[in-house]
Scaffold this motif. Structure first.
Motif, PDB file in Angstrom:
ATOM      1  N   LEU A  86       7.021  -6.609   0.899  1.00 39.28           N
ATOM      2  CA  LEU A  86       5.584  -6.636   0.638  1.00 39.28           C
ATOM      3  C   LEU A  86       5.036  -5.239   0.864  1.00 39.28           C
ATOM      4  O   LEU A  86       5.535  -4.508   1.717  1.00 39.28           O
ATOM      5  CB  LEU A  86       4.891  -7.627   1.577  1.00 39.28           C
ATOM      6  N   TYR A  87       4.019  -4.876   0.082  1.00 39.77           N
ATOM      7  CA  TYR A  87       3.420  -3.554   0.275  1.00 39.77           C
ATOM      8  C   TYR A  87       2.612  -3.590   1.561  1.00 39.77           C
ATOM      9  O   TYR A  87       1.599  -4.293   1.635  1.00 39.77           O
ATOM     10  CB  TYR A  87       2.545  -3.189  -0.920  1.00 39.77           C
ATOM     11  N   PRO A  88       3.028  -2.845   2.590  1.00 35.99           N
ATOM     12  CA  PRO A  88       2.433  -3.034   3.918  1.00 35.99           C
ATOM     13  C   PRO A  88       0.957  -2.637   3.995  1.00 35.99           C
ATOM     14  O   PRO A  88       0.247  -3.132   4.854  1.00 35.99           O
ATOM     15  CB  PRO A  88       3.279  -2.134   4.832  1.00 35.99           C
ATOM     16  N   HIS A  89       0.518  -1.757   3.104  1.00 35.31           N
ATOM     17  CA  HIS A  89      -0.863  -1.277   3.212  1.00 35.31           C
ATOM     18  C   HIS A  89      -1.828  -2.107   2.378  1.00 35.31           C
ATOM     19  O   HIS A  89      -3.010  -1.831   2.350  1.00 35.31           O
ATOM     20  CB  HIS A  89      -0.926   0.179   2.782  1.00 35.31           C
ATOM     21  N   MET A  90      -1.287  -3.097   1.665  1.00 29.29           N
ATOM     22  CA  MET A  90      -2.169  -3.888   0.802  1.00 29.29           C
ATOM     23  C   MET A  90      -2.374  -5.270   1.408  1.00 29.29           C
ATOM     24  O   MET A  90      -1.493  -5.811   2.063  1.00 29.29           O
ATOM     25  CB  MET A  90      -1.527  -4.077  -0.570  1.00 29.29           C
ATOM     26  N   ARG A 132       1.499  -7.449   7.892  1.00 28.51           N
ATOM     27  CA  ARG A 132       1.943  -7.418   9.295  1.00 28.51           C
ATOM     28  C   ARG A 132       1.206  -8.438  10.152  1.00 28.51           C
ATOM     29  O   ARG A 132       1.624  -8.715  11.274  1.00 28.51           O
ATOM     30  CB  ARG A 132       1.785  -6.017   9.874  1.00 28.51           C
TER      31      ARG A 132
ATOM     32  N   LEU B 174      10.951  -1.624  -1.354  1.00 26.16           N
ATOM     33  CA  LEU B 174       9.563  -1.387  -1.730  1.00 26.16           C
ATOM     34  C   LEU B 174       9.499  -0.706  -3.092  1.00 26.16           C
ATOM     35  O   LEU B 174       8.710  -1.061  -3.958  1.00 26.16           O
ATOM     36  CB  LEU B 174       8.913  -0.507  -0.655  1.00 26.16           C
ATOM     37  N   ALA B 177      10.565  -3.299  -5.591  1.00 25.33           N
ATOM     38  CA  ALA B 177       9.502  -4.275  -5.842  1.00 25.33           C
ATOM     39  C   ALA B 177       8.463  -3.675  -6.781  1.00 25.33           C
ATOM     40  O   ALA B 177       7.985  -4.352  -7.696  1.00 25.33           O
ATOM     41  CB  ALA B 177       8.852  -4.699  -4.527  1.00 25.33           C
ATOM     42  N   ILE B 192       1.493   3.422  -3.714  1.00 25.08           N
ATOM     43  CA  ILE B 192       2.284   2.962  -2.582  1.00 25.08           C
ATOM     44  C   ILE B 192       2.681   4.091  -1.646  1.00 25.08           C
ATOM     45  O   ILE B 192       2.410   4.055  -0.454  1.00 25.08           O
ATOM     46  CB  ILE B 192       3.519   2.189  -3.088  1.00 25.08           C
ATOM     47  N   PRO B 195      -0.593   6.020   0.055  1.00 27.25           N
ATOM     48  CA  PRO B 195      -1.217   5.280   1.172  1.00 27.25           C
ATOM     49  C   PRO B 195      -0.303   5.139   2.388  1.00 27.25           C
ATOM     50  O   PRO B 195      -0.778   5.210   3.522  1.00 27.25           O
ATOM     51  CB  PRO B 195      -1.517   3.899   0.580  1.00 27.25           C
ATOM     52  N   LEU B 196       0.984   4.987   2.130  1.00 28.45           N
ATOM     53  CA  LEU B 196       1.895   4.844   3.266  1.00 28.45           C
ATOM     54  C   LEU B 196       2.027   6.151   4.031  1.00 28.45           C
ATOM     55  O   LEU B 196       2.328   6.157   5.221  1.00 28.45           O
ATOM     56  CB  LEU B 196       3.282   4.398   2.788  1.00 28.45           C
ATOM     57  N   GLU B 279      -1.241   1.051  13.406  1.00 24.93           N
ATOM     58  CA  GLU B 279      -1.249   0.137  12.270  1.00 24.93           C
ATOM     59  C   GLU B 279       0.118  -0.013  11.617  1.00 24.93           C
ATOM     60  O   GLU B 279       0.507  -1.086  11.218  1.00 24.93           O
ATOM     61  CB  GLU B 279      -2.246   0.627  11.223  1.00 24.93           C
ATOM     62  N   GLU B 281       2.856  -0.038  12.762  1.00 25.88           N
ATOM     63  CA  GLU B 281       3.828  -0.782  13.546  1.00 25.88           C
ATOM     64  C   GLU B 281       3.969  -2.195  12.997  1.00 25.88           C
ATOM     65  O   GLU B 281       2.987  -2.885  12.779  1.00 25.88           O
ATOM     66  CB  GLU B 281       3.342  -0.853  14.995  1.00 25.88           C
ATOM     67  N   LYS B 282       5.200  -2.593  12.758  1.00 27.69           N
ATOM     68  CA  LYS B 282       5.392  -3.894  12.119  1.00 27.69           C
ATOM     69  C   LYS B 282       5.572  -4.984  13.154  1.00 27.69           C
ATOM     70  O   LYS B 282       6.167  -4.759  14.175  1.00 27.69           O
ATOM     71  CB  LYS B 282       6.632  -3.864  11.235  1.00 27.69           C
TER      72      LYS B 282
END
Lengths: 381, 282
Positions: A86-90, A132, B174, B177, B192, B195-196, B279, B281-282
């Motif tokens: 999954l796109y973590p920032h979306m 998350r 990622l 995807a 993607i 922003p990351l 943020e 951090e998962k």
């Protein structure tokens, strides 16, 4: 919704060939599970269908269109990854909408489709959250949603449940099956878990060392494994494999020198070496006089419903003639016991000693199939 | 540490306090000096308490400059420094993030060679290649210009290297995807990867802004026009006056003002990138 045809597909990494020519025809709406041990090439095959790996040789068709040279985005497929990706920032909404946005759908269309899919997956309360902030099962559902929302020709799932705990896995397994049936989209699902494979598949592809060893319905794979590998891979505990030599009318000579004569199966010509396969659940304790085999019990595992008796054939040399029998849970058995056992009629499998291929010519027409058909016809009438 | 020993606590606090004092004392002296009269620092004893000349000193450097040392009013120099620092920070980030993207995500001939060539420039900071660089900049007619101040400092491998390392940690799934979703390389980059990379960009911006702001040698070489002086070299010019005593009060007032923008950047960006760190951090 469309059929997928994989024809003569090979894959090389440098000079090593990892997939040695696989042919699979997948009908529209079918749920196909590719199962095999790690390193058998099942994921590689799926990634070739997805377009994430190049195809060295052969062709892959999706919906009658050869897709060998198309980008993944142009193949009209959706993929669910093992770690969900999954796109973590979306937000969940944006994750699901991203593919639609790229496809150029209008905002109202996107909102409608994401809303519908989210409702189907009970994801509505989470649409504004980031991945998350979700639990593993919810993430898994979002990954499914991202695939569903695009309404693709085919779903490709790469071990989507292996990051979940056991309980959730069973639940999601059921959900995936129901979802696939309700939308009727062709699905190609890769797993190493045979339970997942058996429960999900319309048809099963058992892969081993880059070769599709058997492609059939789960029950057919279980009942008539095409090779010793398939026989050992599907079913738990694994099928017992005993090297035997045909002894004409006497039956088959076992490693311990005794003979066994399984019923409802033809016997190979005298002198032929073969492998006798018997599933642990198809061995029943009998009184001494009717015994096909005698098991020298070494260890006992009580599972409640069943009791597993591990041991070896009485009189067999060390390291040979190992055998597991699955007995009713109430059976009283201890290490050191000598257990008389019989092979259930028609439940013996014979494989070629060298190639490991099933000696299919020895099979009698399956009784079970004959019994089932009239019932199905009666229901349809 | 989980131990609870009063003596150890005392000791560790003592060490920390000594460290803070060592770092903070010169800054304190600078602030004090900027509030005093011109001769206070020549009296032999360094005053440690604020004096009455604060407004006078700051008004002088902001509006009239220090004519005796040929320094223009500070405002222009601050603007020059700001332009240079921003150009360097933004330029470096823009160039290095795109080159890292190319190196990590595309397979092209001599990719490894390209990476190593970029990497090798790490060994060649401005000071080492200053003479040939000056020659190039002079021949291109970029002396006394913002371009001349910033462009030679933009090319650098550090940031490229950092972004490359970060991109390598982004899971392949990622990327895949995004490909399955139909995103082309530039869409993937914009939607993607960028922003990351937000936290990394923020951290690099802080580092590079300060790097740019503190440049001294290079601006000194390429500018002769006072209109392009930067604040750091301006301080040096003020302190180095011929046939006179440096006016420390004014110099220190300039120093204090020169310190402010980096402090502001650090304070603002730190909040962003601490937030980002938490943020991601998962």
């Amino acid at each position: 919704m469309s059929a997928i045809a994989i024809r003569g597909v090979r894959k090389n990494y440098g000079k090593t060939e990892v997939i040695h020519g696989v042919d699979i025809d997948i009908a529209d709406g079918e749920f196909i599970v590719i199962v095999g041990p790690s390193g058998c090439g099942k994921s590689t095959l799926l990634r070739m269908v997805a377009g994430l790996e190049t195809i060295t040789e052969g062709t892959i068709e999706i919906g009658g269109r050869v897709v060998n040279r198309l980008e993944p985005g142009e193949r009209d497929i959706a993929m669910v990854f093992q770690n969900y990706a999954l796109y973590p920032h979306m937000s969940v909404f944006d994750n699901m909408a991203y593919g639609l946005k790229i496809a150029g759908l209008s905002k109202t269309d996107i909102r409608a489709r994401v809303g519908k899919t989210a409702a189907m997956l009970q994801l509505e309360p989470f649409l504004d959250r980031k991945p998350r902030q979700l639990s593993g099962g919810q993430r898994q559902r979002v990954a499914m949603g991202r695939a569903l929302v695009r309404d693709p020709a085919a779903f490709l799932l790469d071990e989507p449940l292996s990051n979940l705990d056991a309980k959730l896995r069973v639940q999601m397994r059921l959900e995936i099956k129901q979802l696939q049936q309700s939308v009727g989209t062709t699905a190609l699902y890769v797993t190493h878990d045979q339970v997942e494979a058996m429960t999900l598949a319309d048809r099963l592809v058992v892969m081993h060392d880059g070769v599709a060893e058997q492609i059939d319905t789960p029950m057919a794979v279980y009942a008539r494994p095409a090779t010793t590998f398939v026989a050992g891979f599907i079913g738990s505990p694994a099928m017992n494999m005993l090297p035997v030599e045909a002894a004409g009318n006497l039956g088959l000579t076992l490693a311990n020198g005794r003979t066994v004569k399984p019923r409802d199966i033809r016997l190979p010509e005298k002198g032929r070496k073969a492998i006798l396969g018997v599933r642990p659940e198809h061995i029943a304790p009998v009184s001494g006089a009717n015994a096909d085999l005698e098991l020298d019990v070494v260890a006992v595992e009580t599972l409640g419903a069943d009791t597993l008796a591990h041991g070896r054939l009485a009189g067999a040399a060390d390291g040979s003639g190992e055998l597991v029998a699955r007995l009713p849970g109430s059976t009283q058995v201890q290490p050191g016991d000598l257990l008389p056992l019989a092979i259930e009629p028609g439940m013996a499998h014979l494989f070629d000693a060298e190639t490991g291929a099933r000696l299919a010519e020895l099979d009698l027409p399956a009784k079970a199939a004959r019994a089932v058909k009239p019932l199905a016809e009666a229901l349809n009438a | 540490m989980v131990e609870n020993r009063p003596l150890l606590n005392l000791l560790s606090h003592l060490v920390l306090i000594v460290g803070v004092v060592i770092v903070a004392f010169p800054v304190y002296v600078a602030v004090i000096a900027s509030t005093r009269g011109p001769t206070d620092f020549m009296s032999g004893l360094i005053p440690l308490l604020p004096g009455p000349h604060t407004l006078e000193n700051y008004r002088r450097i902001v509006f009239s400059g220090v004519s005796t040392s040929g320094a223009p009013p500070i405002g222009m120099m601050m603007v020059n420094s700001l332009v240079m620092a921003l150009a360097i920070a933004i330029g470096k980030i823009a160039i290095s993030i795109t080159s890292a993207f190319a190196i990590v995500y595309f397979r092209f001939p001599f990719r490894q060679l390209a990476f190593w060539m970029i990497f090798i420039t790490l060994m060649l900071p401005v000071e080492v290649r200053i003479v040939p660089t000056f020659k190039v900049v002079a021949d291109l007619g970029m002396l006394n210009s913002y371009a001349g101040l910033s462009i030679p400092l933009i090319a650098s491998a550090t940031a490229t290297f950092l972004f490359r390392q970060f991109f390598l940690t982004v899971p392949d799934e990622l990327t895949e995807a995004a490909r399955v979703d139909g995103a082309g390389p530039m869409k993937f980059f914009r939607d993607i990867l960028l922003p990351l990379s937000r936290t990394n960009i923020a951290a690099l911006f802080v580092i590079l802004f300060i790097y740019g702001w503190n440049q001294y040698l290079w601006p000194l070489l390429v500018t002769t026009d006072t209109g392009y002086y930067t604040i750091v070299m301006g301080i040096k010019r003020m302190a180095e006056v011929a046939d006179a005593i440096p006016q420390w009060n004014v110099v220190m007032a300039t120093v204090v003002l020169a310190m402010l923008p980096p402090v502001v950047v650090v304070v603002l960006m730190q909040r962003l990138f601490v937030k980002g760190l938490v943020e991601s951090e998962k």
